[in-house]
Every structure is written in structure tokens, then in C-alpha cells.
Design a protein around this motif. Structure first.
Motif, PDB file in Angstrom:
ATOM      1  N   THR A 101     -34.575  86.257 102.333  1.00 47.74           N
ATOM      2  CA  THR A 101     -33.584  85.406 101.682  1.00 47.74           C
ATOM      3  C   THR A 101     -32.862  84.602 102.754  1.00 47.74           C
ATOM      4  O   THR A 101     -32.799  85.018 103.923  1.00 47.74           O
ATOM      5  CB  THR A 101     -32.551  86.247 100.905  1.00 47.74           C
ATOM      6  OG1 THR A 101     -31.951  87.204 101.793  1.00 47.74           O
ATOM      7  CG2 THR A 101     -33.203  86.975  99.742  1.00 47.74           C
ATOM      8  N   ILE A 156     -32.018  71.554  89.226  1.00 44.04           N
ATOM      9  CA  ILE A 156     -31.408  72.020  87.977  1.00 44.04           C
ATOM     10  C   ILE A 156     -31.555  71.009  86.841  1.00 44.04           C
ATOM     11  O   ILE A 156     -31.070  71.245  85.739  1.00 44.04           O
ATOM     12  CB  ILE A 156     -29.915  72.358  88.167  1.00 44.04           C
ATOM     13  CG1 ILE A 156     -29.129  71.108  88.566  1.00 44.04           C
ATOM     14  CG2 ILE A 156     -29.744  73.464  89.194  1.00 44.04           C
ATOM     15  CD1 ILE A 156     -27.615  71.320  88.561  1.00 44.04           C
ATOM     16  N   SER A 168     -37.785  69.295  90.187  1.00 46.73           N
ATOM     17  CA  SER A 168     -38.438  70.306  91.025  1.00 46.73           C
ATOM     18  C   SER A 168     -39.383  69.661  92.028  1.00 46.73           C
ATOM     19  O   SER A 168     -39.464  70.085  93.195  1.00 46.73           O
ATOM     20  CB  SER A 168     -39.200  71.300  90.149  1.00 46.73           C
ATOM     21  OG  SER A 168     -38.311  72.106  89.418  1.00 46.73           O
ATOM     22  N   THR A 237     -37.853  77.286  93.298  1.00 50.02           N
ATOM     23  CA  THR A 237     -37.364  78.144  92.212  1.00 50.02           C
ATOM     24  C   THR A 237     -36.495  79.266  92.754  1.00 50.02           C
ATOM     25  O   THR A 237     -35.400  79.532  92.230  1.00 50.02           O
ATOM     26  CB  THR A 237     -38.556  78.735  91.433  1.00 50.02           C
ATOM     27  OG1 THR A 237     -39.321  77.670  90.864  1.00 50.02           O
ATOM     28  CG2 THR A 237     -38.071  79.645  90.321  1.00 50.02           C
ATOM     29  N   LYS A 238     -36.964  79.924  93.793  1.00 51.00           N
ATOM     30  CA  LYS A 238     -36.228  81.069  94.346  1.00 51.00           C
ATOM     31  C   LYS A 238     -34.867  80.652  94.884  1.00 51.00           C
ATOM     32  O   LYS A 238     -33.838  81.273  94.568  1.00 51.00           O
ATOM     33  CB  LYS A 238     -37.055  81.722  95.451  1.00 51.00           C
ATOM     34  CG  LYS A 238     -36.385  82.932  96.103  1.00 51.00           C
ATOM     35  CD  LYS A 238     -37.296  83.558  97.145  1.00 51.00           C
ATOM     36  CE  LYS A 238     -36.651  84.758  97.804  1.00 51.00           C
ATOM     37  NZ  LYS A 238     -37.559  85.410  98.785  1.00 51.00           N
ATOM     38  N   SER A 239     -34.830  79.605  95.693  1.00 45.50           N
ATOM     39  CA  SER A 239     -33.570  79.197  96.312  1.00 45.50           C
ATOM     40  C   SER A 239     -32.601  78.635  95.280  1.00 45.50           C
ATOM     41  O   SER A 239     -31.389  78.862  95.367  1.00 45.50           O
ATOM     42  CB  SER A 239     -33.823  78.180  97.429  1.00 45.50           C
ATOM     43  OG  SER A 239     -34.451  77.018  96.919  1.00 45.50           O
ATOM     44  N   THR A 240     -33.122  77.914  94.285  1.00 48.22           N
ATOM     45  CA  THR A 240     -32.258  77.395  93.224  1.00 48.22           C
ATOM     46  C   THR A 240     -31.629  78.534  92.437  1.00 48.22           C
ATOM     47  O   THR A 240     -30.434  78.507  92.113  1.00 48.22           O
ATOM     48  CB  THR A 240     -33.043  76.476  92.280  1.00 48.22           C
ATOM     49  OG1 THR A 240     -33.500  75.319  93.008  1.00 48.22           O
ATOM     50  CG2 THR A 240     -32.171  76.009  91.114  1.00 48.22           C
ATOM     51  N   ASN A 241     -32.424  79.558  92.135  1.00 51.71           N
ATOM     52  CA  ASN A 241     -31.890  80.712  91.399  1.00 51.71           C
ATOM     53  C   ASN A 241     -30.788  81.424  92.192  1.00 51.71           C
ATOM     54  O   ASN A 241     -29.788  81.870  91.618  1.00 51.71           O
ATOM     55  CB  ASN A 241     -33.013  81.697  91.067  1.00 51.71           C
ATOM     56  CG  ASN A 241     -33.935  81.177  89.987  1.00 51.71           C
ATOM     57  OD1 ASN A 241     -33.593  80.247  89.254  1.00 51.71           O
ATOM     58  ND2 ASN A 241     -35.118  81.751  89.885  1.00 51.71           N
ATOM     59  N   THR A 244     -27.602  79.072  92.002  1.00 53.04           N
ATOM     60  CA  THR A 244     -26.947  78.990  90.691  1.00 53.04           C
ATOM     61  C   THR A 244     -26.338  80.323  90.262  1.00 53.04           C
ATOM     62  O   THR A 244     -25.447  80.351  89.411  1.00 53.04           O
ATOM     63  CB  THR A 244     -27.943  78.515  89.616  1.00 53.04           C
ATOM     64  OG1 THR A 244     -29.081  79.391  89.593  1.00 53.04           O
ATOM     65  CG2 THR A 244     -28.418  77.102  89.914  1.00 53.04           C
ATOM     66  N   ALA A 245     -26.814  81.419  90.854  1.00 55.74           N
ATOM     67  CA  ALA A 245     -26.263  82.732  90.523  1.00 55.74           C
ATOM     68  C   ALA A 245     -25.049  83.104  91.380  1.00 55.74           C
ATOM     69  O   ALA A 245     -24.385  84.114  91.113  1.00 55.74           O
ATOM     70  CB  ALA A 245     -27.342  83.806  90.686  1.00 55.74           C
TER      71      ALA A 245
END
Length: 282
Positions: A101, A156, A168, A237-241, A244-245
Motif C-alpha cells: 500500500t 471517481i 479510469s 482501482t486499488k488506490s482510488t478505493n 475514497t475510504a
């Protein structure tokens, strides 16, 4: 017909046996033919299936790798820029592994410089407006050594571009440039904002994305292959998640772009970015 013309009982039995024998022979021949066709058909089917599998394997093996690892020069999740001799210079880092990460601590920071982090979606109209208004002023502070700048691409806004995944694909382009041509990142970002498609359309095609990347000065076969294969699709996808979390990055309505953080504090009012940098520098 007289009684003498009729076949005898023995003759009728012999005839029946001959008919039965002929039918049995015919049935045996039919079964042999069917067995041959069945075996041959299975064999051909196996050959056909094997050929299909071989084609699929070859095609899969020939596909460029789609990476779940992060790009180089984005160990924090963002590409970072510092001031050096009046120029803005990207900080080089190793890539984050597929199972890793991004690090929470900035990769590099000049002594006393204010850390500015921008979370942007290249498909975001408000990001475009923010950059047009404040980018030059922020970069001037980076050049002077007052601040460092980190830009983290996220995705997003796919929903705004007719299921084309434009946001994306644009984020992947950002990561391709960060990985292979980091010194061209800011120029490419300018190209994407200057040529940003209207929301509600299908966005830009892959060919149009490649043209903008080239217009920004990022060239070479590695860049082209990264774009066409969407090499960093998994990492987008991974870094955006992860972003946003992060509750620290969320406003009253959740996470949105652009989100700007100055020395660890998220700005509620983006128009205060320059005054916030000045205040943090004191």
C-alpha cells in the motif's frame, strides 16, 4: 397359387433365419459405423478443443501485463514535485508492490516546505477549473522552495461518461506518465484538462488519450504499451478505493475531487489554498 407352390414349413423357417441373419449383419455394420464416427468425432472434438485452448493460451500469453502494482515515482500514491534551481522536479521512487500500500508519509520534503497534496480526477470539470485558477501560483511556491506538491490521480467519474470508463482510462494514463516520463506529468495533465470531454459524452477514445499524452511530451514504446494495455488498471482501482475510504479526506458529502490538503489539513474552501500555504509557511 396351389398348395404345391407354397413354401414348406422348413423353407419358411430357413427364409426367416436368412432375413434375421441379414438384419443382424446390417445392425452390426451400423453399430461399427456409428462407433467409428463416434470415436472419430470425439477425437476431432478433442483436437478442436485442444486447438481452442492453445489459441486462448497463446492470446493470453501475448497480452501485455495488467499490473496490480503501483507505478514508479508514486510511492505515496501521488507523484511529488519539489523546487530545484527555480524548476519543478519530480521525486523518483520505487513502485509499490501489488500486495503493498502507499506510504502515508511524504516521500521527500524540502526543509520547512509546506506539503500540498491534490487528489484529482482528470475527467473532473471542477479539477479543471481549480488548476486553471491556482496551478501557476502553487507551482511558483514550489519553485521558490516554499512548498512541495503531490498530485494523486483517482477515478471517481466513470459514471459521467456513458460507461466508457473514461475516468479510469485517464487515471491509467496519468500513472503511465508518472512511471515512464515523470518529468512530463504536469504538461500531460495540462493537455487533459485543456481538452477535457464534456460530461454525459463517451469521453475520449484510447487513440485520443494517446494523442494527448504525446502532445504533453510523453513518448516512447513503453508509454504506448502502458496506455493500450491499461497497465495500471488494477492500481487505479486499488488506490482510488483507498483514497475514497479515507475519512480524513471526506467532506460533508463524502469524498470529491479536487480534494486539497495543506500540511495535513483538508481544505473546506478551495479558494483559500494560497492563503493556507502562506499561513503554513510562517
Amino acid at each position: 397359387m396351389t398348395n404345391n407352390d407354397r413354401p414348406t414349413k422348413n423353407e419358411r423357417r430357413a427364409h426367416a433365419r436368412d432375413v434375421a441373419r441379414a438384419r443382424a449383419d446390417a445392425e452390426r455394420r451400423r453399430k461399427r459405423r456409428n462407433k467409428w464416427f463416434l470415436q472419430g468425432g470425439i477425437g476431432l472434438g478433442i483436437v478442436a478443443i485442444a486447438a481452442i485452448i492453445a489459441i486462448v493460451v497463446v492470446n493470453v500469453n501475448n497480452q501485455p501485463a495488467v499490473s496490480a502494482a503501483g507505478p514508479k515515482n508514486m510511492a505515496t500514491g501521488a507523484i511529488q514535485f519539489t523546487g530545484e534551481s527555480g524548476d519543478v522536479t519530480p521525486v523518483t521512487t520505487k513502485a509499490v508492490s501489488a500486495k503493498g500500500t502507499p506510504s502515508a508519509v511524504p516521500t521527500s520534503n524540502s526543509d520547512g516546505a509546506v506539503a500540498v497534496t491534490e487528489y484529482v480526477d482528470w475527467a473532473c470539470p471542477v479539477c479543471k477549473q481549480f488548476e486553471a485558477t491556482y496551478a501557476d501560483q502553487i507551482l511558483d511556491k514550489v519553485k521558490s522552495g516554499e512548498a512541495t506538491l503531490a498530485i494523486q490521480p483517482v477515478s471517481i467519474l466513470d459514471r459521467s461518461y456513458q460507461s466508457s470508463r473514461y475516468a479510469s482510462r485517464a487515471a491509467n494514463a496519468a500513472m503511465c506518465v508518472a512511471n515512464y516520463a515523470p518529468d512530463k506529468f504536469l504538461d500531460v495533465q495540462t493537455q487533459f484538462f485543456d481538452n477535457q470531454p464534456t460530461e454525459g459524452t463517451s469521453g475520449l477514445t484510447n487513440a485520443e488519450i494517446a494523442k494527448l499524452v504525446k502532445a504533453g511530451g510523453a513518448t516512447g514504446s513503453n508509454v504506448s504499451e502502458c496506455l493500450s494495455s491499461e497497465q495500471f488498471k488494477g492500481w487505479v482501482t486499488k488506490s482510488t478505493n483507498l483514497v475514497t475510504a479515507d475519512e480524513a479526506l471526506q467532506g460533508t458529502q463524502g469524498f470529491g475531487t479536487p480534494t486539497v490538503v495543506v500540511d495535513g489539513k483538508r481544505l473546506d474552501d478551495l479558494s483559500t489554498v494560497i492563503t493556507a500555504i502562506d499561513a503554513a509557511a510562517k
